[in-house]
Design a protein around this motif. Structure first.
Motif, mmCIF file in Angstrom:
data_model
loop_
_atom_site.group_PDB
_atom_site.id
_atom_site.type_symbol
_atom_site.label_atom_id
_atom_site.label_comp_id
_atom_site.label_asym_id
_atom_site.label_seq_id
_atom_site.Cartn_x
_atom_site.Cartn_y
_atom_site.Cartn_z
ATOM 1 N N TYR A 120 0.804 -1.414 0.137
ATOM 2 C CA TYR A 120 0.021 -0.225 0.069
ATOM 3 C C TYR A 120 0.832 1.426 0.000
ATOM 4 C CZ TYR A 120 -4.018 2.917 0.966
ATOM 5 O OH TYR A 120 -4.941 3.965 0.967
ATOM 6 N N LYS A 121 2.169 1.185 0.463
ATOM 7 C CA LYS A 121 2.981 2.381 0.499
ATOM 8 C C LYS A 121 3.236 2.907 -0.837
ATOM 9 C CE LYS A 121 5.903 -0.570 2.347
ATOM 10 N NZ LYS A 121 4.620 -1.517 2.042
ATOM 11 N N LEU A 122 3.156 1.901 -1.933
ATOM 12 C CA LEU A 122 3.160 2.527 -3.111
ATOM 13 C C LEU A 122 2.356 3.316 -3.957
ATOM 14 C CD1 LEU A 122 4.374 -0.881 -4.928
ATOM 15 C CD2 LEU A 122 5.844 0.981 -3.909
ATOM 16 N N VAL A 123 1.081 2.988 -3.308
ATOM 17 C CA VAL A 123 -0.207 3.840 -3.595
ATOM 18 C C VAL A 123 -0.062 5.090 -2.791
ATOM 19 C CG1 VAL A 123 -2.474 3.865 -3.253
ATOM 20 C CG2 VAL A 123 -1.648 1.698 -4.020
ATOM 21 N N THR A 124 0.043 5.128 -1.609
ATOM 22 C CA THR A 124 0.367 6.296 -0.730
ATOM 23 C C THR A 124 1.186 7.103 -1.212
ATOM 24 O OG1 THR A 124 1.829 5.464 1.024
ATOM 25 C CG2 THR A 124 -0.638 5.057 0.975
ATOM 26 N N ILE A 125 2.548 6.952 -1.499
ATOM 27 C CA ILE A 125 3.433 7.902 -1.981
ATOM 28 C C ILE A 125 3.185 8.335 -3.263
ATOM 29 C CG2 ILE A 125 5.931 7.726 -2.741
ATOM 30 C CD1 ILE A 125 6.526 5.800 -0.247
ATOM 31 N N THR A 126 2.634 7.640 -4.420
ATOM 32 C CA THR A 126 2.421 7.771 -5.397
ATOM 33 C C THR A 126 1.163 8.851 -5.626
ATOM 34 O OG1 THR A 126 3.198 5.820 -6.390
ATOM 35 C CG2 THR A 126 1.860 7.306 -7.889
ATOM 36 N N SER A 127 0.349 8.663 -4.639
ATOM 37 C CA SER A 127 -0.949 9.634 -4.347
ATOM 38 C C SER A 127 -0.523 11.075 -4.279
ATOM 39 C CB SER A 127 -1.752 9.026 -3.566
ATOM 40 O OG SER A 127 -2.539 8.005 -3.925
ATOM 41 N N GLY A 128 0.404 11.099 -3.235
ATOM 42 C CA GLY A 128 1.149 12.334 -2.741
ATOM 43 C C GLY A 128 1.877 13.029 -4.221
ATOM 44 N N PHE A 129 2.553 12.253 -4.689
ATOM 45 C CA PHE A 129 3.400 12.572 -5.868
ATOM 46 C C PHE A 129 2.399 13.042 -7.084
ATOM 47 C CE2 PHE A 129 5.572 11.376 -9.796
ATOM 48 C CZ PHE A 129 6.556 12.340 -9.889
ATOM 49 N N ALA A 130 1.447 12.326 -7.418
ATOM 50 C CA ALA A 130 0.405 13.028 -8.238
ATOM 51 C C ALA A 130 -0.439 14.075 -7.920
ATOM 52 C CB ALA A 130 -0.496 11.736 -8.711
ATOM 53 N N ASN A 131 -0.501 14.338 -6.567
ATOM 54 C CA ASN A 131 -1.211 15.486 -6.137
ATOM 55 C C ASN A 131 -2.753 15.239 -6.149
ATOM 56 O OD1 ASN A 131 0.939 17.383 -5.477
ATOM 57 N ND2 ASN A 131 1.067 17.761 -7.627
ATOM 58 N N TYR A 132 -2.890 13.845 -5.801
ATOM 59 C CA TYR A 132 -4.490 13.504 -5.807
ATOM 60 C C TYR A 132 -5.036 14.149 -4.629
ATOM 61 C CZ TYR A 132 -8.131 10.204 -6.621
ATOM 62 O OH TYR A 132 -9.434 9.512 -6.726
ATOM 63 N N ASN A 133 -6.292 14.321 -4.738
ATOM 64 C CA ASN A 133 -7.021 15.129 -3.684
ATOM 65 C C ASN A 133 -6.788 14.280 -2.297
ATOM 66 O OD1 ASN A 133 -9.208 15.711 -2.053
ATOM 67 N ND2 ASN A 133 -10.104 16.797 -3.663
ATOM 68 N N ILE A 134 -6.412 15.089 -1.424
ATOM 69 C CA ILE A 134 -5.961 14.506 -0.097
ATOM 70 C C ILE A 134 -7.212 14.017 0.397
ATOM 71 C CG2 ILE A 134 -6.096 16.572 1.035
ATOM 72 C CD1 ILE A 134 -3.896 13.674 1.944
ATOM 73 N N TRP A 135 -8.170 14.719 0.569
ATOM 74 C CA TRP A 135 -9.516 14.310 1.175
ATOM 75 C C TRP A 135 -10.144 13.056 0.756
ATOM 76 C CZ3 TRP A 135 -8.969 16.086 5.571
ATOM 77 C CH2 TRP A 135 -8.516 17.196 6.059
ATOM 78 N N LEU A 136 -10.310 13.204 -0.714
ATOM 79 C CA LEU A 136 -10.719 11.656 -1.396
ATOM 80 C C LEU A 136 -9.720 10.594 -1.114
ATOM 81 C CD1 LEU A 136 -12.853 10.518 -3.208
ATOM 82 C CD2 LEU A 136 -11.675 11.390 -5.350
ATOM 83 N N PHE A 137 -8.423 10.814 -1.228
ATOM 84 C CA PHE A 137 -7.553 9.797 -0.891
ATOM 85 C C PHE A 137 -7.684 9.256 0.689
ATOM 86 C CE2 PHE A 137 -3.700 8.853 1.600
ATOM 87 C CZ PHE A 137 -2.996 7.763 0.845
ATOM 88 N N ILE A 138 -7.969 9.965 1.569
ATOM 89 C CA ILE A 138 -8.333 9.570 3.019
ATOM 90 C C ILE A 138 -9.755 8.895 2.997
ATOM 91 C CG2 ILE A 138 -8.819 10.298 5.327
ATOM 92 C CD1 ILE A 138 -6.707 12.755 4.998
ATOM 93 N N ALA A 139 -10.656 9.498 2.299
ATOM 94 C CA ALA A 139 -11.793 8.527 2.496
ATOM 95 C C ALA A 139 -11.857 7.107 1.738
ATOM 96 C CB ALA A 139 -13.034 9.550 1.615
ATOM 97 N N LEU A 140 -11.136 7.241 0.426
ATOM 98 C CA LEU A 140 -10.788 5.852 -0.129
ATOM 99 C C LEU A 140 -10.226 4.992 0.411
ATOM 100 C CD1 LEU A 140 -10.467 7.301 -3.885
ATOM 101 C CD2 LEU A 140 -12.519 5.933 -2.969
ATOM 102 N N SER A 141 -9.000 5.576 1.070
ATOM 103 C CA SER A 141 -8.076 4.796 2.204
ATOM 104 C C SER A 141 -9.122 4.275 3.286
ATOM 105 C CB SER A 141 -7.052 5.403 2.657
ATOM 106 O OG SER A 141 -5.982 5.907 1.725
ATOM 107 N N VAL A 142 -9.927 4.838 4.037
ATOM 108 C CA VAL A 142 -10.486 4.493 5.029
ATOM 109 C C VAL A 142 -11.629 3.185 4.308
ATOM 110 C CG1 VAL A 142 -12.652 4.741 6.652
ATOM 111 C CG2 VAL A 142 -10.712 6.367 6.522
ATOM 112 N N ILE A 143 -12.092 3.280 3.302
ATOM 113 C CA ILE A 143 -12.969 2.144 2.568
ATOM 114 C C ILE A 143 -12.080 0.917 2.400
ATOM 115 C CG2 ILE A 143 -14.220 1.598 0.521
ATOM 116 C CD1 ILE A 143 -15.152 4.606 0.531
ATOM 117 N N ALA A 144 -11.082 1.340 1.797
ATOM 118 C CA ALA A 144 -10.201 0.217 1.104
ATOM 119 C C ALA A 144 -9.411 -0.679 2.525
ATOM 120 C CB ALA A 144 -9.183 0.620 0.337
ATOM 121 N N ARG A 145 -8.817 0.008 3.227
ATOM 122 C CA ARG A 145 -8.129 -0.445 4.168
ATOM 123 C C ARG A 145 -9.136 -1.040 5.527
ATOM 124 N NH1 ARG A 145 -3.719 -2.132 2.476
ATOM 125 N NH2 ARG A 145 -2.256 -1.883 4.361
#
Length: 193
Positions: A120-145
Motif C-alpha cells: 500500500y505504501k506504493l499507492v500512498t507515496i504515488t498519490s502524494g506525488f500525483a497530487n491526488y485530492n488528499i480528502w478523497l485519498f483519505i476517504a478511499l483509504s478508509v474504505i479500502a483498508r
C-alpha cells in the motif's frame, strides 16, 4: 522457530503493548515498512476473537494515518525520501506511468490496491506525488483498508476457533502461503505499475 513466533504473537495478544505494536506496524506499512499488519492482526484476533473488530478498527485507523504520512512523503519529499523508497522497491522507472493512470483511474487504483496484498505504501507515496485530492485519498483509504481489515475480523470473529485449529495444525503451510501472497503482491506491483 515458526511455532515460537506464533506462540509469542498469541500470548502477546493479552499484553497491553500488543495493540501498540500492531498499530505501529499498520502505520509503518502504509508508508515505508514492508511487513503487513496481518502478521499481528491475525494471531491477536485468533487469541481473542471477540476483540477482532476492535483490532480491525485500530489497524484501519493506523493504516490510514500511515497512508497520510506516505502521501506527505510523495507530495513533499518525493525528490529525496519518496524517490529513494520507490527505487528501493525497484519501481523508479514505472512511477510516471502509475502517475498518469491517476488522471483517469485514481479512485479505482486506491480502492483496489488498498484491498490487495500489493504494498500500500506504493499507492500512498504515488498519490502524494500525483497530487491526488488528499480528502478523497483519505476517504478511499478508509474504505479500502477498512474493508480489508474488517473482512479478516469477520472471518476470525465468526470462525476463529476453527481457523486457529487448522493454522496450528499446519503452521508451516500457512506461513509459507502468507509469504507467497506477500511476494506475489510485490510481483504484481512490479508488473502493474
Amino acid at each position: 522457530m515458526l511455532r515460537r513466533i506464533y506462540d509469542w504473537c498469541i500470548d502477546a495478544a493479552h499484553k497491553p503493548y500488543a495493540l501498540w505494536i500492531m498499530a505501529a506496524v499498520a502505520f509503518a506499512e502504509s508508508s515505508f515498512f514492508p511487513v503487513p499488519p496481518d502478521v499481528m492482526l491475525i494471531p491477536m484476533s485468533l487469541a481473542r476473537p471477540a476483540r477482532a473488530w476492535f483490532y480491525a478498527l485500530v489497524c484501519t485507523a493506523a493504516s490510514v494515518l500511515g497512508g497520510v504520512l506516505g502521501y506527505g512523503i510523495g507530495a513533499l519529499l518525493y525528490d529525496s525520501l519518496g524517490q529513494w523508497l520507490i527505487n528501493l522497491y525497484g519501481l523508479g522507472d514505472k512511477v510516471e506511468a502509475f502517475r498518469a493512470g491517476y488522471a483517469e483511474y485514481g479512485a479505482w487504483i486506491i480502492l483496489l490496491k488498498g484491498l490487495t496484498p500489493i504494498p500500500y505504501k506504493l499507492v500512498t507515496i504515488t498519490s502524494g506525488f500525483a497530487n491526488y485530492n488528499i480528502w478523497l485519498f483519505i476517504a478511499l483509504s478508509v474504505i479500502a483498508r477498512g474493508g480489508r481489515f474488517f473482512a479478516v475480523a469477520i472471518l476470525l470473529n465468526r470462525y476463529g476457533e476453527w481457523i486457529r485449529v487448522r493454522i496450528e495444525r499446519h503452521l508451516g503451510f500457512w506461513v509459507s502461503l502468507g509469504a507467497a501472497v506477500l511476494v506475489a503482491g510485490f510481483i504484481v506491483a512490479f508488473r502493474m505499475i
